[in-house]
Design a protein around this motif. Structure first.
Motif, short mmCIF file in Angstrom:
data_model
loop_
_atom_site.label_atom_id
_atom_site.label_comp_id
_atom_site.label_asym_id
_atom_site.label_seq_id
_atom_site.Cartn_x
_atom_site.Cartn_y
_atom_site.Cartn_z
N LEU A 1 0.82 -1.37 0.03
CA LEU A 1 -0.09 0.02 0.08
C LEU A 1 0.96 1.29 -0.01
N VAL B 1 -0.03 4.02 -2.08
CA VAL B 1 -1.70 4.38 -2.03
C VAL B 1 -1.63 5.24 -0.70
N ILE B 2 -0.97 4.90 0.32
CA ILE B 2 -1.05 5.68 1.56
C ILE B 2 -0.42 7.22 1.45
N PRO B 3 -1.05 8.02 1.85
CA PRO B 3 -0.64 9.60 1.66
C PRO B 3 0.31 9.61 2.89
N THR C 1 0.83 12.01 4.91
CA THR C 1 0.29 12.84 6.15
C THR C 1 -0.15 11.92 7.08
N VAL C 2 -0.79 10.67 6.34
CA VAL C 2 -1.87 9.95 7.43
C VAL C 2 -0.83 8.39 7.58
N PRO D 1 -0.99 6.71 11.35
CA PRO D 1 -2.17 5.98 11.56
C PRO D 1 -2.54 4.60 10.73
N CYS D 2 -2.22 4.74 9.35
CA CYS D 2 -2.64 3.73 8.49
C CYS D 2 -1.78 2.65 8.97
#
Lengths: 252, 368
Positions: free
Chosen positions: A61, A64-66, A68-69, A72-73
């Motif tokens: 991922l 896909v994972i920005p 900034t987050v 938390p992801c």
């Protein structure tokens, strides 16, 4: 050549970058779960599964994972795997589940897992991330087993719950009970780190050079010739250190 | 147009991705829970039925009906068919998760065995098991006096909870009195107070100068408030008077002054009879300056049950609860709470407003 690289990714976690004894991560479960070999083995395997799986998913991922987050992801993914392992252990390995207590759930906040996600999985492909996760996991497992073996054998006179005849028996017990307690855990942990530092990558010596007078902008004001000699450094730009042996200048 | 820009891809994407990941993980975990739920339940039932024979060897059991006044910790009672005794299963909230215990009690009222069937405490199974086995052979009094703190090192909460649960096993079998019956009130209003109106006002003036006049008690004022004196300059003097009926009957009386903002400014204890606790409390700082000063400056929201006097919670409750009850009525929403809420709301709203305004302004500039 590529295969060598893959192998080195896996082997790195075992000793050179062992998460427990070199990077000193995951100390809490290490101290808590090494009172017995069975508990250490369970914790090691559970952490390895979570580490490998979360590394693979996070690597998959990563585009896909920005940014900034991302933390938390990662936490959500790791927590998902930990909960899954917890439920499966509760259902199919109830004795081990009871033995591990709260530490199974605490894998979520194990620095090794989040650390590898942040440092490795988000920058590498899935296969490399899997190998890194497995290597680090096995390194964690080996460190736990080493500690647990010392603590259980010397502290309780048993190995994986089986009594060792010449250590404990009827009317005699040649054990060091403090090793099974928290202070014993710290003692064994400290000794193992010292041994690994001695025979391992000599991290301490490298650090000493990094923090020596070399590169210090105030070195010419310091005037400590002996310091420069001890650290095998020569500061050529200043008249105060003209007395430095020539040979050392050559080295510099 | 500007609002549309606020919801552009860069702002929405992170939230959307995190939301989707949470959703997928939640679905997967729910799926695994669905698969393992029955297995876990069956495993727990097996453990409980096994534990019956462990705590009372060679017994044959039948499930008995739970009495209506059984402690909430008791999950089931099993009677041994040959009259050896009873086995009680209990669940009590531990430090981290519920702890399930099975306790066997023989016909003489002594524990034949106790095992933990499920727990998730921080010190592992071994420490708890050895602690629980320490109760074997004890009767109700033995359990009550069992010193728990040292047994599971650093786990006083777990030790205490286990001890309380084991005691409940005796309670459900009628072998011990319940520790706490919530339907019995701790205090009842004192019929008479020792102070007259003028004496109470004089004390109030000593505590906080001003002119006081007696006012009628509000309808919802707790009965532990005997009288109320309004201060012309703002604030009140509260005359608390109660009779404690639980444990041992005693009388307690106090005058408390409160300023216009609801903060306690002075306390004078008129009577403080501690009943049978007297000996225990003689060494504790009851009614000392230090104890009373701990209330000064507090208001209804910050005044919680004060447990300064170790092991004398009930005695403290007279003061803490009676005073809090009165302040809650007089100052239903303390002004500090309103200020705090406004500050928090501003702290949240301000950055959001700044971001939105900046974005709108930037878009306007770009358009120009």
């Amino acid at each position: 050549m590529k295969q060598n690289n893959k192998l080195s990714i896996f082997l790195r976690g075992l000793i050179a970058e062992n998460p427990v004894l070199v990077l000193v991560l995951g100390t809490c479960p290490t101290l808590a779960q090494t009172g017995s070999v069975i508990a250490a083995l369970s914790m090691g395997i559970a952490a390895t599964i979570v580490l490998a799986c979360s590394n693979v998913v996070i690597s998959a991922l990563r585009k896909v994972i920005p940014d900034t987050v991302r933390i938390p992801c990662y936490i959500v993914v790791i927590a998902g795997f930990v909960t899954a392992v917890q439920l499966l252990m509760h259902a199919y390995l109830p004795d081990l589940y009871a033995m591990m207590g709260v530490y199974l759930a605490l894998i979520v906040v194990n620095c090794i897992i989040l650390g590898r996600a942040e440092m490795f999985a988000r920058k590498n492909n899935m296969l490399d991330s899997l190998l890194d996760g497995l290597g680090m996991g096995v390194g964690f497992l080996l460190a736990l087993l080493a500690m647990a073996t010392i603590r259980e054998v010397l502290g309780a006179g048993t190995f994986a719950g089986i009594a060792i005849p010449f250590l404990v028996g009827e009317g005699y017990s040649y054990t060091i009970p403090i090793l099974t307690q928290a202070p014993g855990g710290f003692l064994v942990f400290g000794i193992l780190i010292a041994i690994v530092n001695k025979i391992g990558p000599k991290k301490g010596e490298k650090k000493r050079k990094e923090f020596s007078c070399e590169g210090c902008p105030s070195a010419h004001l310091c005037g400590k010739v002996s310091c420069a000699e001890n650290t095998e450094l020569v500061i050529t730009s200043e008249p105060e250190v003209q007395g430095t042996p020539e040979g050392k200048e050559g080295e510099a | 147009m500007n609002l549309k820009n606020i919801f552009k891809k860069d702002n929405i994407m992170p939230v959307a991705v995190l939301g989707i990941i949470c959703l997928v993980v939640a679905v997967l975990v729910a799926g695994i829970n669905l698969i393992t739920r029955d297995v876990i339940k069956a495993e727990e039932d097996r453990k409980i039925s096994e534990s019956l024979s462990i705590v009372m060897e060679g017994g044959e059991f039948e499930k008995a009906e739970l009495p209506s006044d059984a402690p909430s910790t008791v999950t089931a009672v099993y009677r041994e068919k040959n009259g050896k005794g009873n086995v009680v299963t209990l669940t009590k909230q531990g430090y981290k998760a519920p702890i399930s215990i099975t306790v066997g009690i023989d016909a003489e009222g002594k524990i034949t065995g106790a095992v933990i069937t499920s727990q998730a405490e921080s010190h592992g199974k071994t420490g708890i098991d050895s602690y629980v086995s320490g109760f074997i052979g004890s009767d109700a009094a033995g359990v009550e006096s069992h010193f728990s703190a040292n047994h599971v090192t650093g786990a006083t909460v777990t030790s205490e909870k286990i001890k309380e649960a084991i005691y409940d096993a005796f309670v459900v079998l009628g072998l011990a009195a319940a520790k706490d019956t919530p339907d019995v009130p701790e205090f009842t209003p004192a019929g008479e107070a020792s102070l007259t109106e003028s004496e109470a006002i004089a004390i109030a003036k000593e505590l906080m100068d001003g002119s006081y006049t007696k006012v009628a008690l509000p309808e919802n004022m707790p009965e532990t408030t005997h009288a109320l004196y309004k201060r012309q300059e703002g604030g009140y003097a509260i005359h608390l008077a109660t009779q404690r009926i639980k444990w041992s009957p005693t009388e307690n009386e106090a005058i408390v002054t409160v300023d216009g903002l609801g903060n306690i400014t002075g306390i004078k204890m008129i009577q403080w009879n501690v009943g049978y606790d007297k000996e225990l409390l003689s060494a504790a700082p009851v009614c000392t300056e230090e104890y009373l000063n701990s209330f000064i400056g507090k208001n209804a929201s910050s005044l919680n049950r004060v447990e300064i006097v170790t092991n004398a919670t009930l005695t403290n409750n007279f003061f803490g609860e009676a005073l809090k009850g009165a302040l809650d009525v007089l100052y239903p929403v303390p002004i500090y709470s309103i200020i705090a809420i406004v500050i928090i709301a501003l702290a949240i709203a301000a950055p959001v407003a700044v971001v939105i305004i900046n974005k709108v302004r930037r878009k306007k500039n770009e358009a120009k």
